[in-house]
Design a protein around this motif. Structure first.
Motif, PDB file in Angstrom:
ATOM      1  N   ASP A  28       0.828  -1.212   0.000  1.00 22.22           N
ATOM      2  CA  ASP A  28       0.000   0.000   0.000  1.00 22.22           C
ATOM      3  C   ASP A  28       0.863   1.262   0.000  1.00 22.22           C
ATOM      4  OD1 ASP A  28      -2.309  -1.534   0.065  1.00 22.22           O
ATOM      5  OD2 ASP A  28      -2.369  -1.590   2.267  1.00 22.22           O
ATOM      6  N   GLU A  29       2.004   1.193   0.690  1.00 23.06           N
ATOM      7  CA  GLU A  29       2.857   2.374   0.810  1.00 23.06           C
ATOM      8  C   GLU A  29       3.831   2.454  -0.362  1.00 23.06           C
ATOM      9  OE1 GLU A  29       6.070   4.400   3.920  1.00 23.06           O
ATOM     10  OE2 GLU A  29       5.237   2.413   4.314  1.00 23.06           O
ATOM     11  N   LYS A  30       3.787   3.566  -1.084  1.00 19.22           N
ATOM     12  CA  LYS A  30       4.701   3.795  -2.195  1.00 19.22           C
ATOM     13  C   LYS A  30       5.753   4.815  -1.776  1.00 19.22           C
ATOM     14  CE  LYS A  30       2.511   1.223  -5.248  1.00 19.22           C
ATOM     15  NZ  LYS A  30       3.102   0.002  -5.801  1.00 19.22           N
ATOM     16  N   ARG A  31       7.009   4.430  -1.871  1.00 16.42           N
ATOM     17  CA  ARG A  31       8.098   5.350  -1.537  1.00 16.42           C
ATOM     18  C   ARG A  31       8.825   5.728  -2.812  1.00 16.42           C
ATOM     19  NH1 ARG A  31       8.988   5.674   3.750  1.00 16.42           N
ATOM     20  NH2 ARG A  31      11.186   6.324   3.620  1.00 16.42           N
ATOM     21  N   SER A  32       9.225   6.952  -2.893  1.00 12.83           N
ATOM     22  CA  SER A  32       9.920   7.437  -4.080  1.00 12.83           C
ATOM     23  C   SER A  32      11.313   6.825  -4.146  1.00 12.83           C
ATOM     24  CB  SER A  32      10.023   8.959  -4.058  1.00 12.83           C
ATOM     25  OG  SER A  32      10.930   9.369  -3.045  1.00 12.83           O
ATOM     26  N   ARG A  33      11.892   6.892  -5.318  1.00 14.19           N
ATOM     27  CA  ARG A  33      13.255   6.373  -5.520  1.00 14.19           C
ATOM     28  C   ARG A  33      14.235   7.082  -4.573  1.00 14.19           C
ATOM     29  NH1 ARG A  33      15.685   4.414 -10.416  1.00 14.19           N
ATOM     30  NH2 ARG A  33      17.907   4.011 -10.037  1.00 14.19           N
ATOM     31  N   ILE A  34      14.090   8.389  -4.441  1.00 17.17           N
ATOM     32  CA  ILE A  34      14.999   9.153  -3.574  1.00 17.17           C
ATOM     33  C   ILE A  34      14.857   8.691  -2.135  1.00 17.17           C
ATOM     34  CG2 ILE A  34      15.475  11.449  -2.626  1.00 17.17           C
ATOM     35  CD1 ILE A  34      14.751  12.614  -5.348  1.00 17.17           C
ATOM     36  N   GLU A  35      13.616   8.484  -1.688  1.00 15.24           N
ATOM     37  CA  GLU A  35      13.397   8.046  -0.302  1.00 15.24           C
ATOM     38  C   GLU A  35      14.000   6.660  -0.059  1.00 15.24           C
ATOM     39  OE1 GLU A  35       9.222   9.885   1.246  1.00 15.24           O
ATOM     40  OE2 GLU A  35       9.086   8.546  -0.501  1.00 15.24           O
ATOM     41  N   VAL A  36      13.790   5.749  -1.005  1.00 13.91           N
ATOM     42  CA  VAL A  36      14.315   4.390  -0.850  1.00 13.91           C
ATOM     43  C   VAL A  36      15.838   4.414  -0.786  1.00 13.91           C
ATOM     44  CG1 VAL A  36      14.571   2.157  -1.993  1.00 13.91           C
ATOM     45  CG2 VAL A  36      12.326   3.247  -1.901  1.00 13.91           C
ATOM     46  N   GLU A  37      16.466   5.171  -1.668  1.00 18.28           N
ATOM     47  CA  GLU A  37      17.917   5.198  -1.695  1.00 18.28           C
ATOM     48  C   GLU A  37      18.480   5.888  -0.443  1.00 18.28           C
ATOM     49  OE1 GLU A  37      19.034   6.712  -5.534  1.00 18.28           O
ATOM     50  OE2 GLU A  37      18.605   4.799  -6.512  1.00 18.28           O
ATOM     51  N   TRP A  38      17.779   6.881   0.071  1.00 20.62           N
ATOM     52  CA  TRP A  38      18.195   7.500   1.331  1.00 20.62           C
ATOM     53  C   TRP A  38      18.097   6.478   2.481  1.00 20.62           C
ATOM     54  CZ3 TRP A  38      20.651  11.331   3.626  1.00 20.62           C
ATOM     55  CH2 TRP A  38      20.411  11.581   4.985  1.00 20.62           C
ATOM     56  N   ASP A  39      16.991   5.723   2.512  1.00 22.22           N
ATOM     57  CA  ASP A  39      16.820   4.713   3.557  1.00 22.22           C
ATOM     58  C   ASP A  39      17.948   3.676   3.506  1.00 22.22           C
ATOM     59  OD1 ASP A  39      14.475   5.888   4.456  1.00 22.22           O
ATOM     60  OD2 ASP A  39      13.185   4.647   3.177  1.00 22.22           O
ATOM     61  N   LEU A  40      18.313   3.258   2.305  1.00 22.21           N
ATOM     62  CA  LEU A  40      19.389   2.275   2.162  1.00 22.21           C
ATOM     63  C   LEU A  40      20.714   2.837   2.676  1.00 22.21           C
ATOM     64  CD1 LEU A  40      18.534   0.775  -1.362  1.00 22.21           C
ATOM     65  CD2 LEU A  40      18.330  -0.382   0.847  1.00 22.21           C
ATOM     66  N   GLN A  41      20.964   4.111   2.417  1.00 27.13           N
ATOM     67  CA  GLN A  41      22.193   4.732   2.906  1.00 27.13           C
ATOM     68  C   GLN A  41      22.212   4.810   4.429  1.00 27.13           C
ATOM     69  OE1 GLN A  41      22.434   8.542   0.971  1.00 27.13           O
ATOM     70  NE2 GLN A  41      22.497   7.640  -1.084  1.00 27.13           N
ATOM     71  N   GLN A  42      21.016   4.831   5.047  1.00 27.88           N
ATOM     72  CA  GLN A  42      20.924   4.927   6.504  1.00 27.88           C
ATOM     73  C   GLN A  42      20.834   3.562   7.181  1.00 27.88           C
ATOM     74  OE1 GLN A  42      21.441   8.040   7.656  1.00 27.88           O
ATOM     75  NE2 GLN A  42      21.592   8.407   5.443  1.00 27.88           N
TER      76      GLN A  42
END
Length: 401
Positions: free
Chosen positions: A306-320
């Protein structure tokens, strides 16, 4: 050569060379799809990562593929029930002569899935699933024959296995059972397996397993679609993609000797029309097979969240510190193509550099570093698969849990 084959053992101890007791190349050359092999101590000191209670709980899940097979000995009657099962049913079952079987347990339990790298001497896409069965004393599914390779790993308790590995054994099925049970079974080998022992059976070997005591058995089964399945799906794909302009043609038609005859020239034109579909195109065939085999016989499938995350958000999360976990029901494989490679994921195809396709197909998870090591096209493919539900994003605290 004949003398060497005649001297091949049917039983080995793998304690010093698990899980096969020999180099994988020797096993593939001498046993794979040729003859059975009992492997004592294939997994020395093995302790089952799942309990009978865990398996029963899984059999109650709506999306689990579960069956119970019971044998009424006094009438020689076999009963088959399909799950999901209510929890309150299990305490009411008898103390003997029944078996619970659950498919795809490797998709539900990470500890079961952790067994699969031990079978990396086989292509991963050839492995179908790990089926786990619990049998009460005397429990069995009857004498039968499978049309695929299987490794039967004893996980807990003891099971007696009987097989008939003689050439051309009788394979006629009983008509009074819902299961495909053999009318006649005359074993010429008889073993009792304990925890860590494993029996390999190629296709077509009649076998019968009976629990000596309450036991768990893991069946690592291979994917072996029939020729009819392959042909049916391939032809359906060709027909769906075919240009309507491709038709039977006869511009060289001459007056027939008999207008009612389908002559040799007509059949030649039929073959020409079929060849227009490029049925012998290696790349087209390979692309179809990659999509087909990554979808074949799966109890479940990935679905977008249900939750859609943008490419920028996903890549930021991976960096964290977040991690992408592949959905357990998403199968992947790859093949070389004229330009780079093609990644196949749950019936989809993605054109990628070979390095990316190989890495994505092999990885069950991506952290920030392994994701960043992909090319831009590789990261595009992973994000697209994430959007389709084929990966799940776990934040650092969730991944640790």
């Amino acid at each position: 050569m004949a003398k060497r084959k005649a001297q091949l053992p049917i039983e080995v101890d793998a304690r010093n060379q698990p899980p096969l007791g020999m180099p994988a190349s020797d096993f593939l050359r001498d046993y794979w799809q040729k003859r059975p092999l009992l492997i004592r101590n294939a997994f020395p000191g093995f302790v089952s990562p799942i309990s009978p209670e865990d398996l029963a709980g899984l059999a109650c899940e709506d999306s689990a593929l579960a069956r119970i097979v019971a044998h009424e000995r006094e009438h020689d009657r076999w009963l088959l029930r399909h799950g999901p099962f209510p929890e309150e049913m299990f305490p009411t079952l008898p103390q003997h002569d029944w078996t619970l079987l659950v498919q795809d347990v490797d998709k539900w339990d990470a500890d079961i899935a952790a067994l699969l790298p031990a079978f990396d001497f086989l292509p991963r896409w050839r492995i179908d699933d790990v089926m786990v069965s619990f049998a009460a004393p005397g429990g069995s599914v009857g004498a039968h024959v499978d049309q695929y390779d299987v490794f039967l790993l004893q996980a807990q308790g003891h099971r007696r296995w009987q097989i008939d590995d003689r050439p051309n054994p009788p394979v006629h099925f009983r008509k009074d059972a819902e299961l495909k049970l053999l009318q006649r079974f005359a074993p010429n080998h008889d073993w009792v397996l304990g925890p860590g022992d494993m029996l390999y059976l190629p296709p077509g070997v009649p076998h019968h397993g009976v629990a000596e005591d309450a036991c768990l058995t893991f069946s690592i089964g291979m994917r072996a679609p029939s020729a009819a399945e392959l042909l049916g799906d391939f032809v359906d794909t060709l027909a769906a993609d075919a240009d309507e302009a491709l038709r039977y043609r006869d511009p060289d038609l001459a007056p027939p000797k008999d207008p009612n005859e389908i002559d040799a020239e007509a059949m030649r034109r039929v073959v020409e029309a079929l060849n227009e579909l490029r049925m012998n195109d290696a790349d087209r065939l390979g692309d179809w097979f990659g999509r087909f085999i990554t979808l074949y016989r799966s109890a479940g499938h990935a679905a977008p969240g249900d939750e859609k995350r943008s490419r920028i958000e996903v890549e930021w999360d991976l960096q964290q510190g977040a991690v992408l976990h592949r959905h357990p029901f998403t199968r992947m494989a790859w093949r070389k193509a004229a330009q780079g490679a093609t990644l196949f994921a749950a019936g989809q195809s993605h054109a990628l550099p070979a390095r990316d396709a190989q890495r994505i197909a092999a990885a069950d998870r991506f952290d920030g570093r392994s994701y960043a090591a992909l090319s831009e096209r590789g990261r595009d493919a992973v994000y697209e698969l994430l959007q389709g539900g084929h990966y799940q994003l776990a934040m650092p605290d969730e991944d640790a849990a």
